[in-house]
Design a protein around this motif. Structure first.
Motif, mmCIF file in Angstrom:
data_model
loop_
_atom_site.group_PDB
_atom_site.id
_atom_site.type_symbol
_atom_site.label_atom_id
_atom_site.label_comp_id
_atom_site.label_asym_id
_atom_site.label_seq_id
_atom_site.Cartn_x
_atom_site.Cartn_y
_atom_site.Cartn_z
ATOM 1 N N VAL A 125 10.824 -12.231 38.917
ATOM 2 C CA VAL A 125 12.213 -12.197 38.441
ATOM 3 C C VAL A 125 13.048 -13.282 39.129
ATOM 4 N N PHE A 126 12.664 -13.638 40.368
ATOM 5 C CA PHE A 126 13.428 -14.625 41.122
ATOM 6 C C PHE A 126 12.849 -16.033 41.012
ATOM 7 N N ARG A 133 16.331 -22.768 30.762
ATOM 8 C CA ARG A 133 17.605 -22.055 30.853
ATOM 9 C C ARG A 133 17.669 -20.824 29.951
ATOM 10 N N SER A 134 16.890 -20.801 28.897
ATOM 11 C CA SER A 134 16.924 -19.643 27.993
ATOM 12 C C SER A 134 16.426 -18.374 28.691
ATOM 13 N N ALA A 135 15.620 -18.519 29.748
ATOM 14 C CA ALA A 135 15.130 -17.356 30.499
ATOM 15 C C ALA A 135 16.179 -16.818 31.475
ATOM 16 N N GLY A 136 17.213 -17.600 31.724
ATOM 17 C CA GLY A 136 18.204 -17.252 32.730
ATOM 18 C C GLY A 136 18.896 -15.914 32.555
ATOM 19 N N PRO A 137 19.464 -15.617 31.391
ATOM 20 C CA PRO A 137 20.199 -14.346 31.255
ATOM 21 C C PRO A 137 19.339 -13.110 31.534
ATOM 22 N N GLU A 138 18.126 -13.064 30.997
ATOM 23 C CA GLU A 138 17.277 -11.885 31.221
ATOM 24 C C GLU A 138 16.827 -11.801 32.672
ATOM 25 N N THR A 140 18.398 -12.948 35.243
ATOM 26 C CA THR A 140 19.575 -12.590 36.040
ATOM 27 C C THR A 140 19.852 -11.094 35.936
ATOM 28 N N ARG A 141 19.779 -10.539 34.745
ATOM 29 C CA ARG A 141 19.978 -9.086 34.585
ATOM 30 C C ARG A 141 18.912 -8.311 35.361
ATOM 31 N N ALA A 142 17.663 -8.758 35.274
ATOM 32 C CA ALA A 142 16.572 -8.076 35.996
ATOM 33 C C ALA A 142 16.767 -8.191 37.505
ATOM 34 N N GLY A 143 17.205 -9.359 37.965
ATOM 35 C CA GLY A 143 17.485 -9.542 39.389
ATOM 36 C C GLY A 143 18.611 -8.639 39.852
ATOM 37 N N GLN A 144 19.652 -8.530 39.048
ATOM 38 C CA GLN A 144 20.772 -7.662 39.418
ATOM 39 C C GLN A 144 20.324 -6.203 39.485
ATOM 40 N N ARG A 145 19.440 -5.795 38.591
ATOM 41 C CA ARG A 145 18.933 -4.412 38.642
ATOM 42 C C ARG A 145 18.211 -4.149 39.969
#
Length: 196
Positions: A125-126, A133-138, A140-145
């Motif tokens: 995830v990190f 860049r298209s992988a960034g939003p998902e 980032t959400r997974a990292g925040q979880r």
């Protein structure tokens, strides 16, 4: 009242030097308080996002292959020394480390292993999404979880990339810099920065 003239002992150079010193102290006081708050948060089981230590360049070569360090941008000698200094700072401050997660990029794994030997777990995830860049939003959400779920014994240390940290915190960290964060009502809150 007796007037005492300023003698050579109190020259303009000395006065200027004293003013520069006072100004420097004023400028660094907020930074020192932020560092104190960051270390205190880590002492209480907080979270720190470290950008990997110095690996000169930007991005990765066109022939980049995950798991093959010869195809990647890697730490230089300064980066290795900085990585060891991160671990030493945690020891000196008495910070218990509960878990160390790292990107699978060699420069991150090496930073983590030099700072926290034997404690490192790879966490995709990190991984960097600098060149995707298209992988960034998902990611980032997974990292925040992962950050939201942290309640372990000791600090959570994450070694990752500038692009990941910026997506999570809106901060552009320097190589080897740590951003200490907390979770407040489901939002990432920056507590302080560690420049070791």
């Amino acid at each position: 009242m007796t007037f005492t003239p300023i003698g050579p002992r109190f020259s303009l150079q000395r006065i200027a030097l004293a003013l520069v010193f006072a100004w420097t102290m004023l400028l660094t006081m907020p930074h020192a308080r932020a560092d104190d708050a960051a270390w205190q948060a880590l002492e209480n089981g907080g979270i720190v996002l470290f950008r990997h230590a110095l690996a000169p360049g930007t991005g990765d070569p066109a022939n980049f292959t995950l798991g093959d360090c010869s195809t990647q941008r890697n730490l230089n000698n300064q980066g290795r020394a900085d990585s060891r200094a991160i671990g030493q700072a945690f020891q000196d401050k008495g910070i218990k480390v509960g878990r160390v997660l790292t990107s699978q990029w060699c420069r991150c794994v090496e930073t983590a292993e030099l700072a926290f030997p034997g404690q490192v777990e790879e966490e995709p995830v990190f991984n960097s999404f600098f060149q995707n860049r298209s992988a960034g939003p998902e990611q980032t959400r997974a990292g925040q979880r992962i950050l939201e779920q942290w309640s372990g014994d000791g600090a959570l240390v994450i070694i990752t990339h500038q692009v990941n940290i910026t997506a999570l915190t809106d901060i552009f960290p320097q190589s080897g810099e740590g951003i200490v964060v907390g979770i407040n009502n489901g939002e990432i809150e920056v507590i302080g920065r560690l420049r070791i």
